[in-house]
Scaffold this active site. Structure first.
Site, PDB file in Angstrom:
ATOM      1  CD  GLU A   1      54.498  82.419  59.474  1.00 41.83           C
ATOM      2  OE1 GLU A   1      53.943  81.481  60.095  1.00 41.83           O
ATOM      3  OE2 GLU A   1      55.736  82.556  59.412  1.00 41.83           O
TER       4      GLU A   1
ATOM      5  CG  ASP B   1      57.882  74.394  65.194  1.00 46.96           C
ATOM      6  OD1 ASP B   1      57.851  75.635  65.183  1.00 46.96           O
ATOM      7  OD2 ASP B   1      56.913  73.689  65.509  1.00 46.96           O
TER       8      ASP B   1
ATOM      9  CG  ASN C   1      55.204  80.773  56.468  1.00 48.25           C
ATOM     10  OD1 ASN C   1      54.590  81.806  56.173  1.00 48.25           O
ATOM     11  ND2 ASN C   1      54.644  79.813  57.198  1.00 48.25           N
ATOM     12  CB  ALA C   2      56.291  82.628  51.260  1.00 45.78           C
TER      13      ALA C   2
END
Length: 486
Positions: A204, A271, A201-202
């Site tokens: 991460e 997920d 995601n952004a």
């Protein structure tokens, strides 16, 4: 994603085999109410009401794959404890999931316990060891991947940093000969080698590159830097309400915007995206189609409580409503009403209910509905069908048909749901909604309000809203008729 494309894709997903490898968790949710502070310390006291246990982490990815119609082989680590048996039971209860769990007696099964009240988490307690699998445990994971991955359409590698995803495990996944999609929480993407897709995601992506990721330009720079630091063929970054951005090595970054959705609980949305994306790619869907499918699935998931799964019929409904005007979204069946009210209540919102014919909407109606809305957080309006209006008001009524009346009501900001009903009274809707406040006009007395005794019995209240003198549908019809005859 248009409905035809979605239906064709869903038909291809049924029975597609996917392998999910990664950090398996058991998620326990303890729900209750907080009405006081402990005398022992300045902390809330949770009165436990119910408990829910489900698979989390890589297990949640597997749950989502199975819910979408795929067959999934789940590979992960458990300890020699009670939670291991809980995980095995949860896998056995789910159609479409086959568990290939390796036991490591030197670690506990990862357990996350969340305490929730009023839709808000008060506390999370984690039981876990994050040391990497080694020795015989690691070799059993590698052998299991080699055996289970034969004939799979894709491998979904769910790396939460709890020790399953070692270098040897990654190499075994890459050697399986099918697309490998990685959901990574790691600081470095280099360790995954030449996998097909890495899906952070952004936040991460920012963590892995040390670069900001707020705007499209910043995302593009961070993705370019990330590709320079690893061997992955593509990096796909999920950006919540901003959609998804995809960087394929040697190509320009492509941004996929998403429709705005109400977010109830974002836990587990990554997920869901991984499961939908991987299952679509396993069915040979083009990347753009797989991304659209992943965004649709995650958009439905964030509207649910907890680490939720998404069903094909929910995706079809979401695809249909995506093309509706905002007002049309508010016109629902009694079943949809009950679902929406359950979501509102989980947030601690107060629900109000009123009903009527609302044939020719006028100033009196608008004043009445605005006052009703001021007494609650969400207002549900039961709307008489054309048949029941005629039964109540006589020949010539309604002037406007049900669809027209519903659309006008739904267009009002003070109205949250419109629920048509065909019975002579709304008692069935009131029983289903169980509102905290039941509203009728002040031309009624409390003992005349249908359902008032029920609402009071479950602790609700009856309120009477003011009537604006001189404004009524009957008066409006009389004025129009008088003008036509002069």
């Amino acid at each position: 994603m248009d409905l035809s494309t979605l239906q064709q894709l869903l038909s291809r997903l049924s029975g597609q085999r996917v392998v999910c490898v990664g950090d398996l968790m058991v998620d326990r949710f303890v729900y209750g109410s907080v009405t006081r502070v402990s005398p022992e310390a300045p902390i809330p006291v949770l009165a436990r009401e119910r408990e829910l246990v489900m698979l989390g982490g890589a297990g949640n990815v597997a749950r989502n794959v199975a819910a979408l119609g795929g067959d999934v082989a789940l590979i992960g680590l458990v300890g020699g404890d009670a939670e291991r048996h809980e995980a095995l039971r949860l896998i056995g209860d789910k159609t479409g999931i086959e568990g290939f769990l390796v036991t490591d007696p030197d670690r506990p099964t990862t357990l996350k316990t969340r305490f929730v009240s009023g839709g808000q988490q008060l506390l999370r307690v984690d039981l876990e060891h994050s040391h990497p699998a080694t020795g015989d445990v690691e070799q059993r994971l590698v052998r299991t991947i080699a055996d289970v991955a034969r004939g799979a359409g894709a491998i979904l590698l769910s790396d939460y940093g709890k020790g399953v995803v070692t270098d040897a495990v990654i190499a075994a996944c890459r050697a399986a000969g099918c697309p490998v999609i990685v959901d990574s929480k790691a600081r470095s993407f280099l360790r995954y080698g030449a996998v097909d897709v890495i899906k952070p995601n952004a936040a991460e992506l920012a963590y892995a590159t040390g670069l900001p990721t707020a705007t499209n330009a910043e995302i593009e720079a961070a993705l370019a830097h990330a590709l320079s630091l690893c061997e992955a063929k593509a990096i796909l970054v999920t950006r919540a309400a901003k959609g998804i951005s995809l960087a394929v090595r040697g190509q320009a970054v492509v941004h996929f915007p998403t429709a705005a959705r109400e977010v109830f609980d974002a836990s587990g949305a990554g997920d869901t995206t991984l499961a939908a994306l991987g299952l679509a790619l396993a069915a040979d869907a083009p990347m753009a189609e797989a991304i659209a499918f992943g965004m649709l699935a995650s958009g439905v998931a964030v509207g649910k409580a907890g680490t939720a799964t998404v069903l094909p019929e929910e995706l079809i409904e979401a695809a249909l409503t995506a093309h509706m005007a905002p007002a049309e979204h508010k016109i629902v069946t009694p079943e949809r009403m009950a679902d929406e009210i359950a979501r509102w209540r989980a947030k601690g919102l107060r629900v109000g209910f009123t009903n009527g014919c609302f044939d020719i909407l006028h100033r009196g109606h608008v004043t009445y509905l605005n006052q009703a809305r001021s007494w609650c957080d969400r207002l549900v309006v039961g709307l008489n069908s054309d048949r029941s209006v005629k039964a109540l008001k006589g020949e010539g009524r309604p002037v406007n048909d049900l669809e027209g009346r519903a659309m006008v009501l739904a267009g009002l900001g003070c109205v949250d749901l419109v629920v048509p009903f065909d019975e002579d009274t709304p008692i069935r809707l009131i029983e289903a909604a169980q509102p905290e406040v039941l509203i009728k006009g002040a031309d009624y007395s409390e003992d005349q309000v249908v359902g008032g005794d029920l609402v009071k019995a479950w602790g609700g209240e009856v309120r009477l809203a003011q009537i604006v003198e001189g404004y009524s549908t009957t008066a409006a019809i009389a004025r129009m008729t008088a003008k036509e005859t002069t």
